[in-house]
Design a protein around this motif. Structure first.
Motif, PDB file in Angstrom:
ATOM      1  N   LYS A 277     -20.894  15.207   9.044  1.00  0.00           N
ATOM      2  CA  LYS A 277     -20.468  16.452   8.367  1.00  0.00           C
ATOM      3  C   LYS A 277     -19.211  17.054   8.988  1.00  0.00           C
ATOM      4  N   ASN A 278     -19.157  17.045  10.335  1.00  0.00           N
ATOM      5  CA  ASN A 278     -17.977  17.586  11.019  1.00  0.00           C
ATOM      6  C   ASN A 278     -16.715  16.848  10.606  1.00  0.00           C
ATOM      7  N   ASN A 279     -16.814  15.523  10.561  1.00  0.00           N
ATOM      8  CA  ASN A 279     -15.654  14.697  10.226  1.00  0.00           C
ATOM      9  C   ASN A 279     -15.228  14.911   8.773  1.00  0.00           C
ATOM     10  N   LEU A 280     -16.208  14.971   7.859  1.00  0.00           N
ATOM     11  CA  LEU A 280     -15.896  15.174   6.434  1.00  0.00           C
ATOM     12  C   LEU A 280     -15.230  16.533   6.194  1.00  0.00           C
ATOM     13  N   LYS A 281     -15.737  17.547   6.909  1.00  0.00           N
ATOM     14  CA  LYS A 281     -15.167  18.897   6.799  1.00  0.00           C
ATOM     15  C   LYS A 281     -13.731  18.909   7.333  1.00  0.00           C
ATOM     16  N   HIS A 282     -13.528  18.168   8.431  1.00  0.00           N
ATOM     17  CA  HIS A 282     -12.204  18.096   9.055  1.00  0.00           C
ATOM     18  C   HIS A 282     -11.194  17.440   8.101  1.00  0.00           C
ATOM     19  N   ILE A 283     -11.628  16.371   7.417  1.00  0.00           N
ATOM     20  CA  ILE A 283     -10.743  15.682   6.457  1.00  0.00           C
ATOM     21  C   ILE A 283     -10.364  16.644   5.333  1.00  0.00           C
ATOM     22  N   GLU A 284     -11.352  17.412   4.874  1.00  0.00           N
ATOM     23  CA  GLU A 284     -11.152  18.314   3.736  1.00  0.00           C
ATOM     24  C   GLU A 284     -10.284  19.519   4.093  1.00  0.00           C
ATOM     25  N   GLU A 285     -10.458  20.067   5.305  1.00  0.00           N
ATOM     26  CA  GLU A 285      -9.865  21.379   5.612  1.00  0.00           C
ATOM     27  C   GLU A 285      -8.635  21.343   6.525  1.00  0.00           C
ATOM     28  N   SER A 286      -8.448  20.278   7.298  1.00  0.00           N
ATOM     29  CA  SER A 286      -7.359  20.281   8.277  1.00  0.00           C
ATOM     30  C   SER A 286      -6.113  19.598   7.703  1.00  0.00           C
ATOM     31  N   HIS A 287      -5.121  19.390   8.562  1.00  0.00           N
ATOM     32  CA  HIS A 287      -3.883  18.717   8.144  1.00  0.00           C
ATOM     33  C   HIS A 287      -3.914  17.221   8.451  1.00  0.00           C
ATOM     34  N   SER A 288      -5.066  16.710   8.906  1.00  0.00           N
ATOM     35  CA  SER A 288      -5.170  15.310   9.330  1.00  0.00           C
ATOM     36  C   SER A 288      -4.938  14.330   8.179  1.00  0.00           C
ATOM     37  N   GLN A 289      -5.615  14.553   7.049  1.00  0.00           N
ATOM     38  CA  GLN A 289      -5.495  13.652   5.896  1.00  0.00           C
ATOM     39  C   GLN A 289      -4.071  13.660   5.338  1.00  0.00           C
ATOM     40  N   TYR A 290      -3.447  14.837   5.349  1.00  0.00           N
ATOM     41  CA  TYR A 290      -2.073  14.963   4.844  1.00  0.00           C
ATOM     42  C   TYR A 290      -1.128  14.096   5.686  1.00  0.00           C
ATOM     43  N   ARG A 291      -1.251  14.180   7.015  1.00  0.00           N
ATOM     44  CA  ARG A 291      -0.380  13.367   7.888  1.00  0.00           C
ATOM     45  C   ARG A 291      -0.680  11.879   7.742  1.00  0.00           C
ATOM     46  N   TYR A 292      -1.953  11.560   7.528  1.00  0.00           N
ATOM     47  CA  TYR A 292      -2.340  10.161   7.296  1.00  0.00           C
ATOM     48  C   TYR A 292      -1.583   9.619   6.066  1.00  0.00           C
ATOM     49  N   GLU A 293      -1.603  10.400   4.980  1.00  0.00           N
ATOM     50  CA  GLU A 293      -0.937   9.977   3.742  1.00  0.00           C
ATOM     51  C   GLU A 293       0.580   9.907   3.911  1.00  0.00           C
ATOM     52  N   ARG A 294       1.120  10.805   4.740  1.00  0.00           N
ATOM     53  CA  ARG A 294       2.571  10.773   4.980  1.00  0.00           C
ATOM     54  C   ARG A 294       2.958   9.508   5.761  1.00  0.00           C
ATOM     55  N   MET A 295       2.144   9.129   6.755  1.00  0.00           N
ATOM     56  CA  MET A 295       2.427   7.881   7.488  1.00  0.00           C
ATOM     57  C   MET A 295       2.352   6.682   6.545  1.00  0.00           C
ATOM     58  N   GLU A 296       1.344   6.709   5.670  1.00  0.00           N
ATOM     59  CA  GLU A 296       1.175   5.634   4.683  1.00  0.00           C
ATOM     60  C   GLU A 296       2.422   5.519   3.804  1.00  0.00           C
ATOM     61  N   GLU A 297       2.892   6.677   3.347  1.00  0.00           N
ATOM     62  CA  GLU A 297       4.074   6.746   2.477  1.00  0.00           C
ATOM     63  C   GLU A 297       5.305   6.166   3.176  1.00  0.00           C
ATOM     64  N   LEU A 298       5.531   6.581   4.436  1.00  0.00           N
ATOM     65  CA  LEU A 298       6.720   6.135   5.169  1.00  0.00           C
ATOM     66  C   LEU A 298       6.633   4.651   5.539  1.00  0.00           C
ATOM     67  N   LEU A 299       5.429   4.173   5.846  1.00  0.00           N
ATOM     68  CA  LEU A 299       5.270   2.743   6.153  1.00  0.00           C
ATOM     69  C   LEU A 299       5.467   1.902   4.888  1.00  0.00           C
ATOM     70  N   ASP A 300       5.054   2.427   3.721  1.00  0.00           N
ATOM     71  CA  ASP A 300       5.285   1.720   2.448  1.00  0.00           C
ATOM     72  C   ASP A 300       6.781   1.628   2.141  1.00  0.00           C
ATOM     73  N   GLN A 301       7.512   2.695   2.515  1.00  0.00           N
ATOM     74  CA  GLN A 301       8.967   2.704   2.274  1.00  0.00           C
ATOM     75  C   GLN A 301       9.707   1.757   3.227  1.00  0.00           C
ATOM     76  N   ASN A 302       9.038   1.405   4.342  1.00  0.00           N
ATOM     77  CA  ASN A 302       9.651   0.515   5.348  1.00  0.00           C
ATOM     78  C   ASN A 302       8.718  -0.670   5.591  1.00  0.00           C
ATOM     79  N   PRO A 303       8.688  -1.635   4.659  1.00  0.00           N
ATOM     80  CA  PRO A 303       7.686  -2.702   4.732  1.00  0.00           C
ATOM     81  C   PRO A 303       7.824  -3.619   5.949  1.00  0.00           C
TER      82      PRO A 303
END
Length: 483
Positions: A277-303
């Protein structure tokens, strides 16, 4: 940056480290204690805090291997006598090794929004494993000023390097002579009842005694930690990276399937935490998931990743889709507060370490093969491989951001003490960092407290149009608007 080379048995290593770094050690301790004084100004509350820490750390010594206690004892001979009122030197230095964990556990500090990633095989230019990480541990600009790139040749275990500061024998980012690397990212923690093994000590043990991912997992399983952390382990022998996800009551390993890329922010990804529950709440409410997606985006742009591209990603200040989200926003990979950033090429035993400020200075290259063969060279860096500084630090925008941080402190202090702030100062705060939601939020809060509700409403509504860092922050703005 300071370079330190130490060899010998544990006590001797501690004494040598203390002797060589004494002045820096006293300086770091003074900065650290002044932080406590700032957070807890009352002498009565400080005395209570000392008693609480003594009680909380009562079993810490049982969870730190004898080798590291011996090394800490040697180091403590050079601790400043000025802080013996907190605890006698050995215990105090032992406590400091758990300070990150204690702060993380008791305050759930947002000081640790670290980002890291790894790529190998078809995801890198030459097929070699590359790892990048930002250590967004912030204890003030002064604390991050005197970084140490430390090289250790112990009598037992393997030679290794780490990026650290005086007084710290644990490891936050490091690589050993076999090309095994460790970096840590904080996860969401429950408040534990007693201190166990500090995460930096566990990291140190893995670095000193493991050559493969399997050996690293075996060491991590042996120790009981008291906070939740992801340990990103890279291995030249295995030619890949995995995550060891540890917490007081759970343990997981995350190994990417059908991919040669691993991304880590501040939430857990292994099956062991699927229903946490703590981890799921953290994914939903913090900036962690957003930064994860940003890293994904930048790594996709630089294969095809290279060390230079990895550094560019670590320095990135924009949000998803290159949106301007304001400087210092925790949703950015580069929050302009990192203690250090580091890039590893484990198979080549190469490491690049950022120089001040933050990740913006030149990344200095070190070749572990060369250093451990010839540790008495005047400079241990391989400057021919250095990667140039970020020109952003010479821009008007950077100057404005530094001015914003200073002005922000003044405004916060005046809001707290209910002092008047002139309109010019409030307007300047917004203009120095115009894309950052927090500037408008602080101005709105000041107006609200003063009863200027129309002005407050307008400013809060501007804040709502910006990229707000977390769900609780957004809810706070909404509450003010509703009121």
């Amino acid at each position: 940056m300071w370079e330190l080379y130490v060899e010998g048995n544990p006590y001797r290593r501690g004494l040598i480290t203390g002797s060589l770094t004494e002045e820096l050690f006293h300086n770091q301790e003074a900065i650290f204690v002044s932080k406590i004084d700032k957070f807890v100004p009352s002498k009565t509350k400080q005395a209570l805090l000392r008693r609480f820490l003594a009680w909380y750390n009562r079993k810490l010594y049982l969870n730190v291997p004898l080798e590291y206690k011996t090394e800490i004892l040697g180091l403590s001979k050079y601790a400043s006598p000025d802080y013996n009122y907190i605890a006698e030197p050995y215990l105090r230095v032992l406590y400091f090794h758990g300070a990150h964990d204690i702060g993380h556990a008791l305050q759930d500090l947002a000081l640790v929004g670290c980002s890291s990633f790894a790529a190998w095989d078809d995801k890198t230019e030459d097929g070699s494993l590359i790892i990048g990480r930002n250590l967004d541990f912030y204890a003030g600009d002064d604390f991050a000023q005197e970084k140490i790139v430390s090289f250790t040749n112990p009598t037992e275990g393997y030679k290794f390097m780490s990026v650290t500061w005086a007084g710290m024998l644990g490891v936050l980012s490091g690589m050993n002579e076999h090309g095994l690397t460790v970096t840590i990212n904080a996860g969401k923690s429950k408040i534990p009842l007693v201190a166990k093994t500090p995460i930096s000590i566990l990291n140190r043990e893995i670095l000193q005694y493991a050559t493969t991912i399997e050996e690293a997992i075996a060491i991590a399983k042996k120790r009981q930690v008291f906070v939740s952390e992801s340990i990103l382990v890279g291995s030249a022998a295995d030619r890949k990276a995995i995550l060891i996800e540890v917490s007081p009551h759970n343990f997981g390993v995350y190994d990417v399937e059908n991919s040669n890329q691993l991304i880590c922010s501040n939430h857990f990804q292994s099956d062991a935490y699927t229903n946490d529950k703590n981890n799921l709440k953290h994914i939903e409410e913090s900036h962690s998931q957003y930064r994860y997606e940003r890293m994904e985006e930048l790594l996709d742009q630089n294969p095809k990743l290279t060390p230079k591209i990895a550094i560019d990603i670590l320095r990135n200040k924009e949000g998803l889709n290159d949106k301007a989200i304001g400087y210092g926003n925790e949703k950015a990979l580069n929050q302009l507060l990192a203690h250090h950033a580091v890039v590893f090429k484990p198979e080549q035993r190469l490491v690049w370490v950022s120089s001040n400020p933050y990740q913006l200075g030149e990344f200095v290259a070190y070749d572990l093969n060369d250093i451990f063969k010839n540790p008495t060279k005047k400079s241990l860096a391989n400057t021919e491989l250095n990667i140039e500084e970020d020109p952003f630090q010479y821009t008007e925008a950077y100057k404005n951001y530094q001015a914003y941080r200073q002005l922000r402190q003044e405004v916060l202090s005046n809001i707290e003490t209910k002092n008047d702030i002139d309109l010019e100062t409030l307007s300047r705060l917004e203009n120095l960092n115009p894309d950052y939601w927090e500037a408008y939020y602080l101005v709105g809060k000041y107006y609200y407290n003063k009863g200027y509700y129309t002005a407050a409403l307008n400013t809060f509504e501007i804040a709502k149009t910006k990229e707000i860092t977390t769900v609780p922050d957004e809810e706070q703005v909404d509450t003010y608007i509703k009121n």
